[in-house]
Design an enzyme around this catalytic site. Structure first.
Site, PDB file in Angstrom:
ATOM      1  N   THR A 141      13.219  29.224  37.136  1.00  0.00           N
ATOM      2  CA  THR A 141      13.190  28.824  38.318  1.00  0.00           C
ATOM      3  C   THR A 141      13.341  27.137  38.575  1.00  0.00           C
ATOM      4  OG1 THR A 141      11.172  30.493  39.135  1.00  0.00           O
ATOM      5  CG2 THR A 141      11.281  28.398  40.543  1.00  0.00           C
ATOM      6  N   SER A 160      17.101  31.307  46.755  1.00  0.00           N
ATOM      7  CA  SER A 160      15.939  31.308  47.311  1.00  0.00           C
ATOM      8  C   SER A 160      15.704  29.836  47.654  1.00  0.00           C
ATOM      9  CB  SER A 160      15.076  31.807  46.215  1.00  0.00           C
ATOM     10  OG  SER A 160      13.648  31.466  46.531  1.00  0.00           O
ATOM     11  N   ASP A 186      15.884  36.071  47.985  1.00  0.00           N
ATOM     12  CA  ASP A 186      14.368  36.169  48.473  1.00  0.00           C
ATOM     13  C   ASP A 186      14.218  35.070  49.825  1.00  0.00           C
ATOM     14  OD1 ASP A 186      13.546  33.743  47.744  1.00  0.00           O
ATOM     15  OD2 ASP A 186      12.744  34.740  45.668  1.00  0.00           O
ATOM     16  N   SER A 187      13.019  35.153  50.156  1.00  0.00           N
ATOM     17  CA  SER A 187      12.674  34.171  51.431  1.00  0.00           C
ATOM     18  C   SER A 187      12.644  34.942  52.560  1.00  0.00           C
ATOM     19  CB  SER A 187      13.140  33.163  50.974  1.00  0.00           C
ATOM     20  OG  SER A 187      12.978  32.340  49.901  1.00  0.00           O
ATOM     21  N   SER A 244       5.213  35.414  36.576  1.00  0.00           N
ATOM     22  CA  SER A 244       5.352  34.113  36.670  1.00  0.00           C
ATOM     23  C   SER A 244       4.721  33.407  35.434  1.00  0.00           C
ATOM     24  CB  SER A 244       4.587  33.583  37.894  1.00  0.00           C
ATOM     25  OG  SER A 244       4.345  31.984  37.935  1.00  0.00           O
ATOM     26  N   HIS A 253      12.408  29.590  47.836  1.00  0.00           N
ATOM     27  CA  HIS A 253      10.690  29.496  47.304  1.00  0.00           C
ATOM     28  C   HIS A 253       9.887  29.692  48.558  1.00  0.00           C
ATOM     29  CE1 HIS A 253       8.669  28.217  43.434  1.00  0.00           C
ATOM     30  NE2 HIS A 253       7.723  28.489  44.388  1.00  0.00           N
ATOM     31  N   GLN A 275       9.410  34.863  34.416  1.00  0.00           N
ATOM     32  CA  GLN A 275       9.833  33.606  35.240  1.00  0.00           C
ATOM     33  C   GLN A 275       9.124  32.361  34.288  1.00  0.00           C
ATOM     34  OE1 GLN A 275       7.300  31.718  37.467  1.00  0.00           O
ATOM     35  NE2 GLN A 275       8.837  30.130  37.229  1.00  0.00           N
ATOM     36  N   TYR A 279       8.760  28.393  34.280  1.00  0.00           N
ATOM     37  CA  TYR A 279       8.536  26.691  34.707  1.00  0.00           C
ATOM     38  C   TYR A 279       8.670  25.963  33.359  1.00  0.00           C
ATOM     39  CZ  TYR A 279       7.226  27.710  39.456  1.00  0.00           C
ATOM     40  OH  TYR A 279       7.242  28.156  41.002  1.00  0.00           O
ATOM     41  N   LYS A 295      16.712  30.939  39.470  1.00  0.00           N
ATOM     42  CA  LYS A 295      16.098  31.220  40.731  1.00  0.00           C
ATOM     43  C   LYS A 295      15.773  30.177  41.575  1.00  0.00           C
ATOM     44  CE  LYS A 295      11.965  33.272  42.698  1.00  0.00           C
ATOM     45  NZ  LYS A 295      11.116  31.949  42.998  1.00  0.00           N
ATOM     46  N   THR A 351       4.877  35.503  41.393  1.00  0.00           N
ATOM     47  CA  THR A 351       4.091  34.685  42.209  1.00  0.00           C
ATOM     48  C   THR A 351       2.840  34.161  41.339  1.00  0.00           C
ATOM     49  OG1 THR A 351       3.136  37.144  42.913  1.00  0.00           O
ATOM     50  CG2 THR A 351       4.364  35.738  44.442  1.00  0.00           C
ATOM     51  N   GLY A 352       2.460  33.001  41.450  1.00  0.00           N
ATOM     52  CA  GLY A 352       1.505  32.432  40.614  1.00  0.00           C
ATOM     53  C   GLY A 352      -0.071  32.656  41.229  1.00  0.00           C
TER      54      GLY A 352
END
Ligand SMILES: Cc1cc2nc3c(=O)[nH]c(=O)nc-3n(C[C@H](O)[C@H](O)[C@H](O)COP(=O)(O)O)c2cc1C
Ligand SMILES: CCCCCCC(=O)C(=O)O
Length: 408
Positions: free
Chosen positions: A188, A303, A336-337, A139, A305, A160, A162, A281, A111-112
């Site tokens: 992700t 996921s 997840d979600s 993240s 998101h 994670q 980006y 992810k 989580t950012g």
């Protein structure tokens, strides 16, 4: 008689002397979080504890939030088939994730900007995950540095990624993750561009936060949060060199920094360069899942998101069975979600996930009470999962299979 009265008076005096401390404890964030019995109650406490734009950033989702609601509702379409007359005197939640044992099939999702909820941010989540006997995922957009988290907790940790347009920055992040003991790379793939979160737009949510009369009023209304923020302001992602940058909407900053040209070639490139396991992810289709496996992914996170990207996407739990079918035992699957209950976890495991990831459950926890709240989130789900497994007749979480559920 006198002796009895004397004893009662002494007890009363002792009770009165202890009362201020008990009251303080009772009304402290930790005390309040400890009394939350469900993730929904932790959410309600977080909502009261942090300024509205901060709560909305965590709680909100894209456009009409249809997918976010569907993530929760779709679990109701999965029904359980409890097995009778099974000895459930000892329930065992342990499983292995990428070759290492975890105490329960729950992983902290990346989580950012977690430090906006509470200044301890990802450090608090990492410590709570370690205490729960599981893995934390830090993240790219984390509020704490990769080094801070590594120093603060000896637990298993994943990084994670980006993919940024600045590939030099990506290389630097990968090197720091390796040097600091992050064992797996979580790529992700569902933030090609920023999802449109209308609550954030309405609230003027920006990074770093813009100080206005409205934000000041929010700060005054949440003095405990404000004191934490002033003492340790975690205003921007800590690993990207954004300190001192001008305030902009998160979406604008993301669209400027993230690379929208990322394709399968980038997955192949990262696979060849990262020495540990690679997890993709944000996979929602069986054909993509197959292709990830062909590109050497060790695991996938099914996921959407948390409904924060493409509104209208299927719920993750709806996508899971076809992906499990396509992947078989060639890669581990996590989901997840929408995980809010122990029964959600039972359903996900039965439909083919090896573990679940939790995002908002932990965000609510730290918004409510920092590390104590994150621990409470793990504690609630652990306890619910134990009872759900016993009632379902599966004393070992790892034994759950398709026979335990049907999908409407
Ligand atoms: C506040 C917040 C920030 C998030 N930041 C990231 C992130 O930086 N990277 C990422 O891969 N996913 C991120 N996610 C998505 C989560 O990893 C996860 O997929 C999602 O929260 C799962 O849904 P749930 O919140 O219903 O558990 C974020 C989610 C939330 C709620
Ligand atoms: C608006 C896109 C934000 C992407 C970075 C943080 C994240 O993944 C999330 O908020 O979700």
């Amino acid at each position: 008689m006198n002796a009895l009265l004397d004893l009662a008076a002494r007890q009363l005096r002792a009770d009165l002397a202890a009362a201020p401390a008990r009251t303080r404890e009772r009304f402290s964030p930790e005390g309040r979080a400890a009394r939350c019995r469900t993730i929904a109650e932790l959410r309600a406490l977080a909502k009261r504890s942090v300024p509205k734009p901060i709560f909305d950033y965590a709680d909100g989702a894209a456009w009409d939030e249809v997918t976010a609601r569907r993530n929760l509702a779709a679990f109701e379409d999965v029904t359980l088939h409890p097995k009778a007359l099974t000895d459930v005197s000892a329930v065992d939640l342990r499983t292995t994730i990428l070759g290492g044992e975890v105490a329960l099939p729950i992983i902290a999702a990346p989580t950012g900007l977690t430090g906006l909820q509470h200044p301890d941010g990802e450090v608090a989540i990492a410590r709570a995950a370690h205490r729960a006997g599981t893995i934390t995922t830090v993240s790219t957009m984390a509020s704490c540095t990769l080094e801070e988290v590594a120093e603060a907790s000896a637990g298993r940790r994943w990084f994670q990624l980006y993919v940024m347009s600045d590939r030099g920055l990506v290389d630097e992040l990968l090197a720091r993750a390796t040097d600091n003991g992050y064992e797996a790379l979580v790529l992700t793939v569902d933030v090609q561009v920023a999802g449109v979160r209308e609550r954030d737009v309405r609230n003027g949510f920006s990074v770093p936060p813009r100080i206005s009369l409205r934000t000041l009023a929010q700060g005054v209304a949440h003095p405990r949060w404000s004191a934490g923020f002033v003492a340790n302001p975690r205003m921007v992602p800590a690993n990207l060199g954004w300190e001192g940058s001008a305030s902009a909407t998160l979406a604008a900053s993301v669209n400027k920094a993230f690379d929208p040209t990322v394709t399968w070639d980038d997955l192949a490139d990262l696979r060849s360069r990262w020495k540990g396991p690679v997890i993709v992810k944000g996979v929602m289709r069986a054909d993509d899942a197959q292709r990830c496996v062909e590109h050497g992914a060790d695991a996938l996170v099914v996921s959407n998101h948390g409904g924060r990207q493409l509104d209208g996407a299927a719920a993750s739990i709806e996508a899971l069975p076809a992906i499990a079918d396509a992947v078989g035992d060639r890669a581990e699957l996590y989901l997840d979600s929408g995980i809010r209950r122990g029964t959600d976890i039972v359903k996900a495991l039965a439909l083919g996930a090896r573990a679940v990831m939790i995002g908002r459950a932990l965000m609510y926890g730290i918004g409510a009470a920092g590390e104590a709240g994150a621990r409470r989130a793990f504690g609630i789900l652990d306890a619910e999962l134990r009872v759900a497994l016993a009632l379902a007749g599966y004393p070992r979480a790892a034994d759950l299979g398709m026979d335990a559920v049907s999908v409407r």
